[in-house]
Design an enzyme around this catalytic site. Structure first.
Site, mmCIF file in Angstrom:
data_model
loop_
_atom_site.group_PDB
_atom_site.id
_atom_site.type_symbol
_atom_site.label_atom_id
_atom_site.label_comp_id
_atom_site.label_asym_id
_atom_site.label_seq_id
_atom_site.Cartn_x
_atom_site.Cartn_y
_atom_site.Cartn_z
ATOM 1 N N PHE A 1 0.870 -1.176 0.000
ATOM 2 C CA PHE A 1 0.000 0.000 0.000
ATOM 3 C C PHE A 1 0.912 1.233 0.000
ATOM 4 O O PHE A 1 1.912 1.272 0.708
ATOM 5 C CB PHE A 1 -0.867 -0.030 1.269
ATOM 6 C CG PHE A 1 -1.992 0.932 1.240
ATOM 7 C CD1 PHE A 1 -3.204 0.592 0.672
ATOM 8 C CD2 PHE A 1 -1.840 2.204 1.781
ATOM 9 C CE1 PHE A 1 -4.255 1.503 0.646
ATOM 10 C CE2 PHE A 1 -2.886 3.111 1.760
ATOM 11 C CZ PHE A 1 -4.098 2.766 1.183
ATOM 12 N N ASP B 1 2.643 -5.041 8.394
ATOM 13 C CA ASP B 1 1.430 -4.252 8.192
ATOM 14 C C ASP B 1 0.289 -5.270 8.107
ATOM 15 O O ASP B 1 0.153 -5.997 7.112
ATOM 16 C CB ASP B 1 1.519 -3.425 6.905
ATOM 17 C CG ASP B 1 0.217 -2.672 6.618
ATOM 18 O OD1 ASP B 1 -0.836 -3.033 7.183
ATOM 19 O OD2 ASP B 1 0.253 -1.735 5.805
ATOM 20 N N TYR C 1 -10.569 -0.309 10.922
ATOM 21 C CA TYR C 1 -11.774 0.059 10.160
ATOM 22 C C TYR C 1 -12.150 -0.975 9.102
ATOM 23 O O TYR C 1 -13.186 -0.842 8.468
ATOM 24 C CB TYR C 1 -11.655 1.456 9.535
ATOM 25 C CG TYR C 1 -10.326 1.810 8.880
ATOM 26 C CD1 TYR C 1 -9.966 1.267 7.661
ATOM 27 C CD2 TYR C 1 -9.455 2.702 9.487
ATOM 28 C CE1 TYR C 1 -8.758 1.598 7.063
ATOM 29 C CE2 TYR C 1 -8.244 3.050 8.893
ATOM 30 C CZ TYR C 1 -7.890 2.500 7.681
ATOM 31 O OH TYR C 1 -6.696 2.827 7.109
ATOM 32 N N LYS C 2 -11.317 -1.997 8.905
ATOM 33 C CA LYS C 2 -11.652 -3.021 7.897
ATOM 34 C C LYS C 2 -12.402 -4.165 8.592
ATOM 35 O O LYS C 2 -13.557 -4.014 8.949
ATOM 36 C CB LYS C 2 -10.387 -3.493 7.205
ATOM 37 C CG LYS C 2 -9.645 -2.364 6.461
ATOM 38 C CD LYS C 2 -8.387 -2.892 5.809
ATOM 39 C CE LYS C 2 -7.530 -1.772 5.220
ATOM 40 N NZ LYS C 2 -8.175 -1.081 4.093
ATOM 41 N N ARG D 1 -12.231 -6.392 -6.234
ATOM 42 C CA ARG D 1 -12.073 -7.116 -4.964
ATOM 43 C C ARG D 1 -13.447 -7.401 -4.364
ATOM 44 O O ARG D 1 -14.308 -6.523 -4.308
ATOM 45 C CB ARG D 1 -11.273 -6.293 -3.951
ATOM 46 C CG ARG D 1 -9.832 -6.067 -4.311
ATOM 47 C CD ARG D 1 -9.047 -5.489 -3.139
ATOM 48 N NE ARG D 1 -9.649 -4.290 -2.555
ATOM 49 C CZ ARG D 1 -9.098 -3.563 -1.578
ATOM 50 N NH1 ARG D 1 -7.940 -3.937 -1.056
ATOM 51 N NH2 ARG D 1 -9.682 -2.485 -1.125
#
Ligand SMILES: Cc1ncc(COP(=O)(O)O)c(C=O)c1O
Length: 395
Positions: free
Chosen positions: A106, A183, A208-209, A356
């Site tokens: 990312f 990560d 938040y995922k 995705r």
């Protein structure tokens, strides 16, 4: 499956790898904290002081750590900077000074790691990918040379969904004298971890995922207890020893453990989202989440194989190297993603050609997967996706 614990949005939600669905408990926790604010005003701090610390046992359970090794604070990016500042300080003339990340990371991780390489006149080396989607153990190990000081790896690659061998690579890095950080944005809440047991030096992730703590929820950091006791390089009053923080002395005494890496006043309302989200995880075992997650992605992969031959399966099929989402490549992936949204199904798109889909163990049903594949087939058959409208900023 705990779908009853979530306020499901309309339609079919397949984007929990980007922003998890709101648990009822998160809403209630935020409302509780708003009530505190309304009724108690500044005295609310009697309840809010120590709130982040009180969440550590629940957070630690998600990542397989000891409670004092984790803290809910900051963002992935700010936590990465904070940990690098403390752990990475090559001296002039040190040959072991270079940094390693991956070519599939990312972007924020690469920006952060490049900052540290620049500050110390070192190189940031990016592990190459042979297929543009995945990494091989051989290529990772080939970069772990004796002039490398720190390697940062993703637990699950954000595009392809490949899961790396966290204990194996941690051991390999450490055998070479290299500090290793992870990560874990795309694995926490979806894949069980044993960060402490694996001996990883540090890790950063968001909530938040798959943890469903809400947009911009405070992130998480892990610092193995073998690194505790040193002075955090970046200091702020919220990282001060809690028993004497309000003495307001100018000599900083860090809180023991990961708490010492907090900087400023925590966002209480955002922490409340995490407070509520952790109540959901308290009702389930991470192993059960993983079992169901793999069953759901197996189902999606099998249906895609059978009905969507135009889409190339990018996610590894082997359970041992598969995270929680499924990535499919197609030249018109963006248009397909937009068209799915127009039909009430929320996937996401990642450049240049990846669709995705994340069937989330806690709330996605098998029927929703089947309907998603059916609609995709219909879009491909009719070609109607080509007329899909332009998308907003976040795809
Ligand atoms: C894998 C990964 N790393 C880092 C980030 C950046 O996180 P933050 O904005 O919390 O710093 C994200 C954001 O989605 C991510 O998916």
């Amino acid at each position: 499956m705990r779908r009853d614990l979530f306020a499901m949005p309309p339609g079919i939600y397949m984007d929990g790898n980007s922003l998890g669905v709101m648990p009822h408990a998160a809403r209630e926790a935020v409302l509780r904290r708003l009530d505190d604010w309304q009724h108690d005003s500044v005295h609310g701090w009697d309840k809010w002081f120590g709130l982040a610390e009180s969440l550590s046992p629940g957070v630690a359970r998600l990542v397989g750590a000891l409670p004092h090794e984790v803290m809910a604070t900051g963002s992935i990016t700010s936590n990465l900077h904070s940990l690098m500042a403390t752990l990475y300080h090559p001296q002039p003339g040190d040959t072991r000074r270079h940094l390693v990340a991956t070519s599939l990371d990312f972007p924020s991780d690469v920006y952060a790691m490049q900052s540290w390489a620049d500050m110390h006149g070192a190189e940031l080396r990016l592990i190459p990918s042979r297929d543009g989607q995945t990494l091989t153990t051989e290529d990772i190990l080939a970069t772990l040379t004796d002039d490398v000081a720190v390697v940062l790896l993703p637990t699950v690659l954000y595009r392809s969904g490949q899961l790396l061998d966290i204990p194996g690579l941690t051991a390999e890095a450490q055998a070479r004298g290299i500090l290793i950080g992870w990560d874990a944005a795309h694995s926490v809440g979806s894949v069980p971890h044993d960060l402490h047991g694996s001996g990883a030096d540090f890790a950063v992730w968001c909530h938040y995922k798959y943890v469903n703590a809400g947009p911009g929820a405070p992130g998480g950091l892990f610092l193995h207890e073998r690194h505790h006791g040193r002075m955090p390089a970046l200091r702020g009053w919220w990282g001060h020893d809690k028993t004497s923080q309000f003495e307001m002395a100018h000599n900083f005494r860090p809180a023991a453990g990961a708490g010492g890496y907090q900087l400023g006043t925590p966002p209480v309302l955002a922490l409340a989202g995490l407070e509520g989200a952790l109540e959901v995880f308290a009702t389930v075992e991470m192993e059960d989440i993983r079992t169901r997650s793999l069953a759901l992605t197996d189902h999606l992969i099998a249906l895609a194989d059978a009905h969507l031959p135009e889409l190339k399966m990018v996610t590894p099929r082997d359970h041992a190297v598969r995270g929680g989402h499924v990535a499919l490549a197609h030249p018109d992936a963006l248009a397909l993603s937009v068209a799915l949204r127009e039909r009430g199904i929320i996937p996401d798109f990642r450049q240049p050609d990846i669709l995705r889909l994340a069937p989330v163990a806690l709330y996605t049903t098998e029927a929703e997967i089947e309907e998603t594949v059916r609609v995709l087939r219909d879009l491909l058959d009719t070609g109607s996706y080509k007329a899909a409208r332009e998308v907003g900023l976040v795809t």
